[in-house]
Design an enzyme around this catalytic site. Structure first.
Site, PDB file in Angstrom:
ATOM      1  N   HIS A  13       0.840  -1.203   0.000  1.00  0.00           N
ATOM      2  CA  HIS A  13       0.000   0.000   0.000  1.00  0.00           C
ATOM      3  C   HIS A  13       0.874   1.251   0.000  1.00  0.00           C
ATOM      4  CE1 HIS A  13      -3.756  -2.095   1.338  1.00  0.00           C
ATOM      5  NE2 HIS A  13      -2.871  -2.946   1.829  1.00  0.00           N
ATOM      6  N   TYR A  42      -1.986  -1.488   8.957  1.00  0.00           N
ATOM      7  CA  TYR A  42      -0.827  -2.101   8.291  1.00  0.00           C
ATOM      8  C   TYR A  42       0.094  -2.769   9.309  1.00  0.00           C
ATOM      9  CZ  TYR A  42      -2.203   1.578   4.949  1.00  0.00           C
ATOM     10  OH  TYR A  42      -2.899   2.407   4.118  1.00  0.00           O
ATOM     11  N   CYS A 126      -3.801   2.645  -5.404  1.00  0.00           N
ATOM     12  CA  CYS A 126      -2.862   2.211  -4.355  1.00  0.00           C
ATOM     13  C   CYS A 126      -2.162   0.902  -4.751  1.00  0.00           C
ATOM     14  CB  CYS A 126      -3.645   2.013  -3.057  1.00  0.00           C
ATOM     15  SG  CYS A 126      -2.636   1.490  -1.666  1.00  0.00           S
TER      16      CYS A 126
HETATM   17 ZN    ZN Z   1      -3.979   0.589  -0.045  1.00  0.00          ZN
END
Ligand code: ZN
Length: 138
Positions: A13, A42, A126
């Site tokens: 990402h 994340y 992304c």
């Molecule tokens: Zn993302």
């Protein structure tokens, strides 16, 4: 938070912030809590200078890719947009090197996992580059 049973994907990402602007793990944590997640979504964040910081514990289920969180590790580099907030690959050389190193380490821990970009699972830009293709030989 529950742990994952399988890890067959590593998903890349970006923070979708202008290139050259640093973003802290704490700031991302705030965004994600505001969005209703129980903390940063994340597992790792790759900063402009190549420093890698842990976000959510790697063993826990993340909150970064709808439909894929139960079976993936999510990593994020800081940047991904130009000054007008249009998608742009803004990775610094240090970020490219750090991403490569991190992905290699993750591949050692999860040998069957394949590397993707968020955009392979959503109608999004992304992480503003073709991660699946760039890292296909890792
Ligand atoms: Zn993302």
């Amino acid at each position: 938070m529950a742990g994952r049973l399988t890890t067959d994907k590593i998903i890349v990402h970006c923070t979708a912030t202008p290139g050259g602007r640093e973003v802290s793990v704490q700031e991302i944590e705030r965004w994600h809590r505001k969005a209703g997640y129980n903390g940063i979504g994340y597992h790792y964040v790759v900063h402009l200078d190549g420093k890698v910081e842990a976000g959510r514990d790697e063993r826990q289920i993340g909150a970064h890719t709808v439909g894929q969180n139960h079976c993936s590790v999510g990593i994020c580099y800081v940047g991904g947009c130009d000054a007008n907030m249009k998608p742009k690959d803004t990775r610094t050389e240090a970020q490219k090197a750090a991403l490569l190193k991190l992905l290699k380490e993750l591949k050692q821990r999860y040998p069957t996992a394949k590397i993707y970009g968020h955009r392979d699972f959503a109608r999004k830009a992304c992480p503003s580059f073709d991660a699946k293709n760039e890292y296909k030989n890792l």
